[in-house]
Design a protein around this motif. Structure first.
Motif, short mmCIF file in Angstrom:
data_model
loop_
_atom_site.label_atom_id
_atom_site.label_comp_id
_atom_site.label_asym_id
_atom_site.label_seq_id
_atom_site.Cartn_x
_atom_site.Cartn_y
_atom_site.Cartn_z
N MET A 1 82.20 44.93 64.45
CA MET A 1 83.20 45.10 65.51
C MET A 1 84.54 45.39 64.85
O MET A 1 84.97 44.67 63.96
CB MET A 1 83.26 43.84 66.36
N SER A 2 85.21 46.42 65.30
CA SER A 2 86.50 46.79 64.70
C SER A 2 87.63 45.93 65.25
O SER A 2 87.48 45.24 66.26
CB SER A 2 86.80 48.27 64.99
N LYS A 3 88.76 45.99 64.56
CA LYS A 3 89.93 45.23 65.00
C LYS A 3 90.37 45.68 66.39
O LYS A 3 90.75 44.86 67.22
CB LYS A 3 91.07 45.43 64.00
N THR A 4 90.28 46.98 66.69
CA THR A 4 90.65 47.49 68.01
C THR A 4 89.74 46.93 69.08
O THR A 4 90.20 46.51 70.14
CB THR A 4 90.56 49.04 68.03
N GLU A 5 88.43 46.87 68.83
CA GLU A 5 87.50 46.32 69.81
C GLU A 5 87.79 44.85 70.08
O GLU A 5 87.77 44.42 71.23
CB GLU A 5 86.06 46.49 69.32
N ARG A 6 88.08 44.09 69.05
CA ARG A 6 88.42 42.67 69.25
C ARG A 6 89.68 42.53 70.07
O ARG A 6 89.77 41.68 70.94
CB ARG A 6 88.58 41.98 67.90
N SER A 7 90.67 43.38 69.83
CA SER A 7 91.92 43.33 70.55
C SER A 7 91.70 43.62 72.04
O SER A 7 92.22 42.93 72.89
CB SER A 7 92.91 44.34 69.98
N ILE A 8 90.90 44.63 72.33
CA ILE A 8 90.62 44.98 73.73
C ILE A 8 89.87 43.86 74.41
O ILE A 8 90.15 43.50 75.53
CB ILE A 8 89.83 46.30 73.80
N MET A 9 88.89 43.28 73.71
CA MET A 9 88.08 42.23 74.31
C MET A 9 88.86 40.95 74.55
O MET A 9 88.47 40.14 75.37
CB MET A 9 86.87 41.96 73.44
N SER A 10 89.97 40.75 73.88
CA SER A 10 90.74 39.53 74.05
C SER A 10 91.73 39.62 75.21
O SER A 10 92.35 38.63 75.56
CB SER A 10 91.48 39.18 72.77
N LYS A 11 91.89 40.79 75.80
CA LYS A 11 92.81 40.95 76.93
C LYS A 11 92.23 40.30 78.17
O LYS A 11 91.03 40.30 78.38
CB LYS A 11 93.06 42.43 77.22
N LEU A 12 93.09 39.76 79.03
CA LEU A 12 92.63 39.12 80.26
C LEU A 12 92.76 40.02 81.48
O LEU A 12 92.21 39.71 82.52
CB LEU A 12 93.41 37.83 80.49
N GLY A 13 93.50 41.12 81.37
CA GLY A 13 93.63 42.01 82.51
C GLY A 13 94.44 43.24 82.19
O GLY A 13 95.08 43.34 81.15
N TYR A 14 94.36 44.19 83.09
CA TYR A 14 95.08 45.45 82.97
C TYR A 14 95.62 45.82 84.34
O TYR A 14 95.00 45.52 85.36
CB TYR A 14 94.16 46.57 82.49
N TYR A 15 96.76 46.49 84.38
CA TYR A 15 97.29 46.95 85.65
C TYR A 15 98.10 48.22 85.44
O TYR A 15 98.47 48.57 84.32
CB TYR A 15 98.16 45.88 86.32
N GLY B 1 95.09 46.79 89.57
CA GLY B 1 94.59 46.32 88.29
C GLY B 1 93.34 45.48 88.40
O GLY B 1 92.82 45.23 89.50
N VAL B 2 92.85 45.05 87.25
CA VAL B 2 91.71 44.15 87.16
C VAL B 2 92.08 43.04 86.18
O VAL B 2 92.87 43.23 85.27
CB VAL B 2 90.44 44.87 86.68
N TYR B 3 91.51 41.88 86.42
CA TYR B 3 91.74 40.76 85.51
C TYR B 3 90.52 39.85 85.51
O TYR B 3 89.71 39.86 86.44
CB TYR B 3 93.01 39.98 85.86
N LEU B 4 90.37 39.09 84.45
CA LEU B 4 89.27 38.16 84.31
C LEU B 4 89.69 36.80 84.84
O LEU B 4 90.73 36.27 84.46
CB LEU B 4 88.88 38.04 82.83
#
Length: 57
Positions: free
Chosen positions: A1-15, A24-27
């Motif tokens: 898993m790349s650093k970018t993938e880990r960064s994206i996966m750690s986000k809780l939401g986007y808007y 937007g969406v959020y977890l």
């Protein structure tokens, strides 16, 4: 898993803001949620069918 993938996966939401509206969406603890301004929708509900299309409108 790349650093970018880990960064994206750690986000809780986007808007995004379109005009005066926010979308937007959020977890949440109950799963992913979609929001449009002050309306919130549970995306784990079987009432939803989401299609993602890459391209220009």
């Amino acid at each position: 898993m790349s650093k970018t993938e880990r960064s994206i996966m750690s986000k809780l939401g986007y808007y995004t803001k379109l005009g005066n509206d926010f979308f937007g969406v959020y977890l949440s603890e109950d799963g992913p949620r979609l929001f449009m301004n002050d309306q919130v929708y549970d995306l784990t509900s079987s009432d939803w069918d989401i299609e993602m299309i890459h391209g220009r409108c």
